[in-house]
Design a protein around this motif. Structure first.
Motif, PDB file in Angstrom:
ATOM      1  N   ARG A  97       1.014  -1.208   0.073  1.00  0.00           N
ATOM      2  CA  ARG A  97       0.010  -0.006  -0.019  1.00  0.00           C
ATOM      3  C   ARG A  97       0.939   0.989  -0.024  1.00  0.00           C
ATOM      4  O   ARG A  97       0.603   2.170  -0.688  1.00  0.00           O
ATOM      5  N   ASP A  98       1.885   1.173   0.986  1.00  0.00           N
ATOM      6  CA  ASP A  98       2.945   2.464   1.063  1.00  0.00           C
ATOM      7  C   ASP A  98       3.432   2.516  -0.445  1.00  0.00           C
ATOM      8  O   ASP A  98       3.612   3.511  -1.242  1.00  0.00           O
ATOM      9  N   ASP A  99       4.011   1.485  -1.086  1.00  0.00           N
ATOM     10  CA  ASP A  99       4.396   1.617  -2.518  1.00  0.00           C
ATOM     11  C   ASP A  99       3.761   2.111  -3.372  1.00  0.00           C
ATOM     12  O   ASP A  99       3.962   2.934  -4.306  1.00  0.00           O
ATOM     13  N   ALA A 100       2.185   1.778  -3.250  1.00  0.00           N
ATOM     14  CA  ALA A 100       1.222   2.097  -4.362  1.00  0.00           C
ATOM     15  C   ALA A 100       1.170   3.982  -4.029  1.00  0.00           C
ATOM     16  O   ALA A 100       0.847   4.592  -5.005  1.00  0.00           O
ATOM     17  N   LEU A 101       1.088   4.355  -3.029  1.00  0.00           N
ATOM     18  CA  LEU A 101       0.904   5.419  -2.609  1.00  0.00           C
ATOM     19  C   LEU A 101       2.166   6.430  -3.146  1.00  0.00           C
ATOM     20  O   LEU A 101       1.878   7.435  -3.648  1.00  0.00           O
ATOM     21  N   VAL A 102       3.091   5.880  -2.874  1.00  0.00           N
ATOM     22  CA  VAL A 102       4.432   6.636  -3.129  1.00  0.00           C
ATOM     23  C   VAL A 102       4.283   6.873  -4.829  1.00  0.00           C
ATOM     24  O   VAL A 102       4.815   7.798  -5.388  1.00  0.00           O
ATOM     25  N   ALA A 103       4.310   5.364  -5.535  1.00  0.00           N
ATOM     26  CA  ALA A 103       4.114   5.542  -7.017  1.00  0.00           C
ATOM     27  C   ALA A 103       2.964   6.622  -7.544  1.00  0.00           C
ATOM     28  O   ALA A 103       3.214   7.269  -8.307  1.00  0.00           O
ATOM     29  N   ASN A 104       1.799   6.756  -6.801  1.00  0.00           N
ATOM     30  CA  ASN A 104       0.907   7.480  -7.157  1.00  0.00           C
ATOM     31  C   ASN A 104       1.237   8.963  -7.039  1.00  0.00           C
ATOM     32  O   ASN A 104       1.063   9.875  -7.959  1.00  0.00           O
ATOM     33  N   ALA A 105       2.098   9.297  -6.083  1.00  0.00           N
ATOM     34  CA  ALA A 105       2.628  10.642  -5.624  1.00  0.00           C
ATOM     35  C   ALA A 105       3.765  10.997  -6.847  1.00  0.00           C
ATOM     36  O   ALA A 105       3.965  12.015  -7.465  1.00  0.00           O
ATOM     37  N   PHE A 106       4.347   9.856  -7.391  1.00  0.00           N
ATOM     38  CA  PHE A 106       5.436  10.323  -8.132  1.00  0.00           C
ATOM     39  C   PHE A 106       4.857  10.393  -9.458  1.00  0.00           C
ATOM     40  O   PHE A 106       5.244  11.023 -10.401  1.00  0.00           O
ATOM     41  N   LEU A 107       3.772   9.811  -9.817  1.00  0.00           N
ATOM     42  CA  LEU A 107       2.934   9.629 -11.137  1.00  0.00           C
ATOM     43  C   LEU A 107       2.492  11.122 -11.395  1.00  0.00           C
ATOM     44  O   LEU A 107       2.703  11.804 -12.466  1.00  0.00           O
ATOM     45  N   VAL A 108       2.055  11.745 -10.301  1.00  0.00           N
ATOM     46  CA  VAL A 108       1.517  13.396 -10.544  1.00  0.00           C
ATOM     47  C   VAL A 108       2.491  13.918 -10.815  1.00  0.00           C
ATOM     48  O   VAL A 108       2.768  14.854 -11.783  1.00  0.00           O
ATOM     49  N   ARG A 109       3.975  13.951 -10.100  1.00  0.00           N
ATOM     50  CA  ARG A 109       4.988  14.655 -10.268  1.00  0.00           C
ATOM     51  C   ARG A 109       5.413  14.460 -12.009  1.00  0.00           C
ATOM     52  O   ARG A 109       5.977  15.524 -12.355  1.00  0.00           O
ATOM     53  N   ALA A 110       5.212  13.140 -12.420  1.00  0.00           N
ATOM     54  CA  ALA A 110       5.828  12.708 -13.986  1.00  0.00           C
ATOM     55  C   ALA A 110       4.952  13.627 -14.770  1.00  0.00           C
ATOM     56  O   ALA A 110       5.654  13.741 -15.795  1.00  0.00           O
ATOM     57  N   LEU A 111       3.973  14.168 -14.521  1.00  0.00           N
ATOM     58  CA  LEU A 111       3.104  14.841 -15.495  1.00  0.00           C
ATOM     59  C   LEU A 111       3.663  16.178 -15.894  1.00  0.00           C
ATOM     60  O   LEU A 111       3.639  16.708 -16.827  1.00  0.00           O
ATOM     61  N   LYS A 112       4.627  16.641 -14.966  1.00  0.00           N
ATOM     62  CA  LYS A 112       5.302  17.857 -15.324  1.00  0.00           C
ATOM     63  C   LYS A 112       6.856  17.720 -15.148  1.00  0.00           C
ATOM     64  O   LYS A 112       7.642  18.803 -15.383  1.00  0.00           O
ATOM     65  N   ASP A 113       7.417  16.658 -15.211  1.00  0.00           N
ATOM     66  CA  ASP A 113       8.691  16.484 -14.768  1.00  0.00           C
ATOM     67  C   ASP A 113       9.283  15.397 -16.074  1.00  0.00           C
ATOM     68  O   ASP A 113       8.828  14.120 -15.740  1.00  0.00           O
ATOM     69  N   PRO A 114       9.816  15.611 -17.049  1.00  0.00           N
ATOM     70  CA  PRO A 114       9.964  14.734 -18.300  1.00  0.00           C
ATOM     71  C   PRO A 114      11.008  13.683 -17.944  1.00  0.00           C
ATOM     72  O   PRO A 114      10.744  12.410 -18.139  1.00  0.00           O
ATOM     73  N   GLU A 115      11.889  13.833 -16.915  1.00  0.00           N
ATOM     74  CA  GLU A 115      12.980  12.910 -16.458  1.00  0.00           C
ATOM     75  C   GLU A 115      12.114  11.761 -15.598  1.00  0.00           C
ATOM     76  O   GLU A 115      12.288  10.640 -15.740  1.00  0.00           O
ATOM     77  N   ILE A 116      11.374  12.148 -14.722  1.00  0.00           N
ATOM     78  CA  ILE A 116      10.543  11.341 -13.945  1.00  0.00           C
ATOM     79  C   ILE A 116       9.571  10.458 -15.009  1.00  0.00           C
ATOM     80  O   ILE A 116       9.368   9.268 -14.829  1.00  0.00           O
ATOM     81  N   ALA A 117       8.943  11.298 -15.816  1.00  0.00           N
ATOM     82  CA  ALA A 117       8.113  10.487 -16.786  1.00  0.00           C
ATOM     83  C   ALA A 117       8.763   9.480 -17.588  1.00  0.00           C
ATOM     84  O   ALA A 117       8.408   8.284 -17.826  1.00  0.00           O
ATOM     85  N   CYS A 118      10.048   9.825 -17.858  1.00  0.00           N
ATOM     86  CA  CYS A 118      11.003   8.698 -18.626  1.00  0.00           C
ATOM     87  C   CYS A 118      10.991   7.596 -17.837  1.00  0.00           C
ATOM     88  O   CYS A 118      10.924   6.457 -18.201  1.00  0.00           O
TER      89      CYS A 118
END
Length: 197
Positions: A97-118
């Motif tokens: 559950r914690d891993d999923a919450l973290v991944a979702n948080a980073f997914l939102v960040r990836a929408l504006k950060d090309p490196e994280i999106a990559c």
């Protein structure tokens, strides 16, 4: 002799603190000060390894796959199977559950950060290719309906599990219900072996 420092281990330690904060408070709770406090080190120590918050977040993104791979191996035992891999993607216990919450948080960040999106695209492609390869092997063994295209089915299965994972996180689907739906879908693509007369 001077003590040898494992710099990668230190970066991993900082990234683990980022993930713990992100699981509890989202990425908005992640700052150099908060990460230093969570990791039990000084802010200067964090800055020694990461020049900025963005650098720290980008590095932390590269560490997300490790926990998932451990869960897949733990669930699969002697060999990875499609069902085990899909279930490993569900937030069925506190760590997942914690891993999923973290991944979702980073997914939102990836929408504006090309490196994280990559990083997300690379991880998704590896996962999709793994599922497709497992399905292709099952089809070759006669365990899959012959008309099923492994590449297309891999995309569908990952989309199904992604939606189910969100449903489990939000509490409108239980873990058992999500597993039952995965099993239902897999039963539709599994070849029925006829007993020889």
């Amino acid at each position: 002799m001077p003590k040898r420092v494992d710099h990668e281990h230190r970066r991993q330690q900082i990234a683990a603190a980022v993930r713990r904060i992100a699981a509890d408070r989202g990425l908005e709770g992640v700052s150099l000060n908060e990460v230093a406090a969570e990791a039990g080190i000084s802010k200067g120590f964090v800055q020694h390894y990461f020049a900025s918050r963005d650098d720290m977040l980008r590095y932390a993104t590269t560490t997300l796959r490790g926990a998932l791979e451990e869960r897949i191996v733990a669930r699969s035992g002697d060999g990875v199977r499609v069902r085990d891999l899909l279930i490993a993607l569900l937030p069925l216990d506190e760590a997942a559950r914690d891993d999923a919450l973290v991944a979702n948080a980073f997914l939102v960040r990836a929408l504006k950060d090309p490196e994280i999106a990559c990083h997300f695209r690379t991880g998704h492609r590896l996962l999709r290719d793994t599922v497709a390869a497992l399905l292709a092997a099952a089809r070759a063994d006669g365990d899959l309906v012959p008309t099923v295209d492994p590449a297309t089915e891999a995309v569908l299965l990952l989309a199904l599990v992604s939606g189910l994972a969100d449903a489990v996180l939000l509490g409108y689907q239980s873990g058992d219900e999500a597993i039952a739906l995965i099993d239902l879908h897999l039963s539709r693509i599994t070849a029925t072996r006829r007993n020889p007369r």
